[in-house]
Design a protein around this motif. Structure first.
Motif, PDB file in Angstrom:
ATOM      1  N   VAL A  38       0.852  -1.191   0.000  1.00 62.23           N
ATOM      2  CA  VAL A  38       0.000   0.000   0.000  1.00 62.23           C
ATOM      3  C   VAL A  38       0.888   1.242   0.000  1.00 62.23           C
ATOM      4  N   SER A  39       0.594   2.191  -0.885  1.00 64.95           N
ATOM      5  CA  SER A  39       1.389   3.419  -0.967  1.00 64.95           C
ATOM      6  C   SER A  39       0.481   4.611  -1.240  1.00 64.95           C
ATOM      7  N   VAL A  40       1.054   5.809  -1.150  1.00 64.60           N
ATOM      8  CA  VAL A  40       0.280   7.035  -1.327  1.00 64.60           C
ATOM      9  C   VAL A  40       1.084   8.042  -2.139  1.00 64.60           C
ATOM     10  N   SER A  41       0.386   8.997  -2.735  1.00 66.70           N
ATOM     11  CA  SER A  41       1.054  10.116  -3.387  1.00 66.70           C
ATOM     12  C   SER A  41       0.077  11.258  -3.506  1.00 66.70           C
ATOM     13  N   GLY A  42       0.602  12.432  -3.905  1.00 65.03           N
ATOM     14  CA  GLY A  42      -0.269  13.576  -4.092  1.00 65.03           C
ATOM     15  C   GLY A  42       0.459  14.741  -4.718  1.00 65.03           C
ATOM     16  N   ILE A  43      -0.334  15.698  -5.193  1.00 68.38           N
ATOM     17  CA  ILE A  43       0.172  16.921  -5.788  1.00 68.38           C
ATOM     18  C   ILE A  43      -0.303  18.101  -4.946  1.00 68.38           C
ATOM     19  N   SER A  44       0.604  18.993  -4.577  1.00 70.50           N
ATOM     20  CA  SER A  44       0.290  20.215  -3.841  1.00 70.50           C
ATOM     21  C   SER A  44      -0.338  19.892  -2.478  1.00 70.50           C
ATOM     22  N   GLN A 251      -8.681 -12.644  -8.531  1.00 67.56           N
ATOM     23  CA  GLN A 251      -7.953 -13.918  -8.479  1.00 67.56           C
ATOM     24  C   GLN A 251      -6.482 -13.727  -8.122  1.00 67.56           C
ATOM     25  N   HIS A 252      -5.957 -12.534  -8.366  1.00 67.26           N
ATOM     26  CA  HIS A 252      -4.537 -12.274  -8.121  1.00 67.26           C
ATOM     27  C   HIS A 252      -4.382 -11.128  -7.136  1.00 67.26           C
ATOM     28  N   LYS A 253      -3.358 -11.191  -6.312  1.00 67.63           N
ATOM     29  CA  LYS A 253      -3.094 -10.108  -5.372  1.00 67.63           C
ATOM     30  C   LYS A 253      -2.606  -8.881  -6.125  1.00 67.63           C
ATOM     31  N   CYS A 254      -3.180  -7.761  -5.808  1.00 64.93           N
ATOM     32  CA  CYS A 254      -2.815  -6.508  -6.450  1.00 64.93           C
ATOM     33  C   CYS A 254      -2.254  -5.533  -5.419  1.00 64.93           C
ATOM     34  N   LYS A 255      -1.578  -4.526  -5.912  1.00 66.53           N
ATOM     35  CA  LYS A 255      -1.094  -3.451  -5.060  1.00 66.53           C
ATOM     36  C   LYS A 255      -2.196  -2.401  -4.944  1.00 66.53           C
ATOM     37  N   LEU A 256      -2.054  -1.502  -3.967  1.00 62.62           N
ATOM     38  CA  LEU A 256      -3.037  -0.430  -3.773  1.00 62.62           C
ATOM     39  C   LEU A 256      -2.302   0.886  -3.576  1.00 62.62           C
ATOM     40  N   HIS A 257      -2.703   1.887  -4.357  1.00 61.50           N
ATOM     41  CA  HIS A 257      -2.104   3.218  -4.249  1.00 61.50           C
ATOM     42  C   HIS A 257      -3.205   4.263  -4.082  1.00 61.50           C
ATOM     43  N   VAL A 258      -3.007   5.176  -3.136  1.00 57.68           N
ATOM     44  CA  VAL A 258      -3.953   6.274  -2.910  1.00 57.68           C
ATOM     45  C   VAL A 258      -3.368   7.531  -3.525  1.00 57.68           C
ATOM     46  N   ALA A 259      -4.084   8.147  -4.470  1.00 59.21           N
ATOM     47  CA  ALA A 259      -3.627   9.362  -5.144  1.00 59.21           C
ATOM     48  C   ALA A 259      -4.490  10.544  -4.704  1.00 59.21           C
ATOM     49  N   PHE A 260      -3.872  11.487  -4.004  1.00 55.76           N
ATOM     50  CA  PHE A 260      -4.582  12.669  -3.498  1.00 55.76           C
ATOM     51  C   PHE A 260      -4.428  13.821  -4.493  1.00 55.76           C
ATOM     52  N   HIS A 261      -5.543  14.304  -5.010  1.00 60.91           N
ATOM     53  CA  HIS A 261      -5.506  15.443  -5.932  1.00 60.91           C
ATOM     54  C   HIS A 261      -5.103  16.721  -5.183  1.00 60.91           C
ATOM     55  N   GLY A 262      -4.810  17.757  -5.926  1.00 55.92           N
ATOM     56  CA  GLY A 262      -4.441  19.028  -5.323  1.00 55.92           C
ATOM     57  C   GLY A 262      -5.621  19.970  -5.207  1.00 55.92           C
ATOM     58  N   ILE A 290      -4.224  -1.051  -8.035  1.00 62.81           N
ATOM     59  CA  ILE A 290      -5.507  -0.376  -7.868  1.00 62.81           C
ATOM     60  C   ILE A 290      -5.237   1.051  -7.401  1.00 62.81           C
ATOM     61  N   ILE A 291      -5.928   2.029  -8.007  1.00 62.44           N
ATOM     62  CA  ILE A 291      -5.720   3.435  -7.655  1.00 62.44           C
ATOM     63  C   ILE A 291      -6.983   3.977  -6.989  1.00 62.44           C
ATOM     64  N   LEU A 292      -6.838   4.444  -5.760  1.00 65.20           N
ATOM     65  CA  LEU A 292      -7.938   5.077  -5.032  1.00 65.20           C
ATOM     66  C   LEU A 292      -7.804   6.588  -5.156  1.00 65.20           C
ATOM     67  N   TYR A 293      -8.893   7.261  -5.586  1.00 63.75           N
ATOM     68  CA  TYR A 293      -8.904   8.711  -5.736  1.00 63.75           C
ATOM     69  C   TYR A 293      -9.958   9.326  -4.813  1.00 63.75           C
TER      70      TYR A 293
END
Length: 344
Positions: A38-44, A251-262, A290-293
């Motif tokens: 699980v990871s995260v990112s964002g702009i501004s 069926q397959h394990k996926c990664k998860l990333h949270v993307a925070f808008h600015g 998988i991308i969570l917005y």
């Protein structure tokens, strides 16, 4: 003034349509997610939120991407400090003081123990032409994180002639211009890929011909607020999730990333521009991420539609008791379902 019968009927009809539209948005589903990816990112302001989420929940997060952001708790809960010291004169930021605040938060259980960050990976981007956030702020972010992890785990990109915005491979306005309608900059550089590849490693890179073949879905953010409507904390009723084609069947394990808008980049301001064109979806599809917005809106206390990194939702905004922080963590928990060994 009393309403006429026709006015009352119209009022009821409008309420009915609004309520129906809210409740018609589906619940966020669960998927087969690797709890260690699980990871995260964002702009501004989203970058500041990504840093907050990472530091507060470092036991559950393996890395962060920070684009035009500021160090954890830079604002001290004051809008004036956020706009002044953090964004305009970051040379005045005392990283030592912020490290002390972090240690205090960990001592009182408001943030996870900082040793959880020791093996994490952080990507930091600041464009040389940024007129909104002084690029020196990125150097301060790097200095902050270097206290908790080895320098090899921190990647900085401070040499691209980019204005304030999300650098993309081939979408948006000119890279060196302020594109204030969408804040998407066509820089022939996918910040989404670069940060995700630094965090996870070994990812397949997108090119200009690749299209995202997964599903971009709306979900009801109100599910994650138990005592008030999302708008009470400047959050939208609707959020987005991108589900890659390889993750849809679970069926397959996926990664998860949270993307925070600015600021001014949420659905209220730009529609689906950010969630469709920031570059995350293509990378996610190629690499089963998988991308969570999650989405923020404009309110009286937050007219620019920014994430809370300066205390407009209350003094606990940058702790595990913050309203926005708690809501996003609940979203992450829902997506991970029973596959997570960390989240309850």
């Amino acid at each position: 003034m009393a309403l006429s019968v026709s006015d009352r009927l119209l009022h009821c009809l409008v309420l009915s349509v609004c309520c129906t539209s809210i409740h018609a948005v589906p619940r966020l589903a669960s998927y087969n997610v690797d709890g260690a990816k699980v990871s995260v990112s964002g702009i501004s302001s989203g970058a500041c939120m990504a840093t907050q989420y990472h530091v507060v929940h470092s036991r559950e997060v393996m890395g962060a991407g920070i684009i035009a952001g500021a160090p954890f708790m830079c604002s001290g809960g004051l809008a004036a400090t956020a706009l002044g010291t953090c964004m305009m004169t970051p040379t005045r930021i005392s990283v030592t003081a912020l490290e002390a605040i972090t240690s205090s938060g960990a001592l009182f259980g408001n943030v996870d123990a900082t040793y959880h960050m020791r093996n994490d990976r952080v990507f930091i981007f600041d464009g040389t032409r940024d007129s909104v956030v002084n690029p020196v702020a990125g150097q301060k972010v790097a200095q902050y994180y270097s206290h908790y992890m080895t320098s090899s785990h921190i990647k900085t990109v401070f040499n691209i002639n980019a204005e304030h915005g999300m650098p993309t491979l081939n979408y948006g306005g000119a890279c060196d211009q302020l594109n204030s309608k969408t804040y998407l900059n066509n820089c022939n550089y996918s910040a989404a890929f670069q940060l995700l590849n630094h965090i996870y490693g070994g990812l397949q890179a997108p090119n200009s011909k690749i299209q995202a073949n997964g599903q971009l879905l709306q979900f009801n953010q109100a599910d994650f607020f138990h005592l008030a409507l999302p708008s009470a904390y400047s959050m939208d009723n609707v959020g987005y999730i991108y589900v890659p084609s390889g993750c849809a069947n679970k069926q397959h394990k996926c990664k998860l990333h949270v993307a925070f808008h600015g600021c001014k980049m949420g659905r209220m301001f730009v529609g689906e521009e950010y969630v469709r064109h920031a570059g995350y979806d293509e990378v996610g599809d190629l690499n089963n991420i998988i991308i969570l917005y999650p989405q923020v809106i404009s309110t009286a206390t937050n007219p620019q539609g920014c994430w809370d990194w300066f205390g407009y939702t209350g003094s606990l905004f940058a702790t595990n008791k913050g309203f926005q922080m708690t809501a996003v963590r609940r979203m992450v928990s829902r997506i991970m379902g029973s596959s997570s060994s960390v989240l309850g």
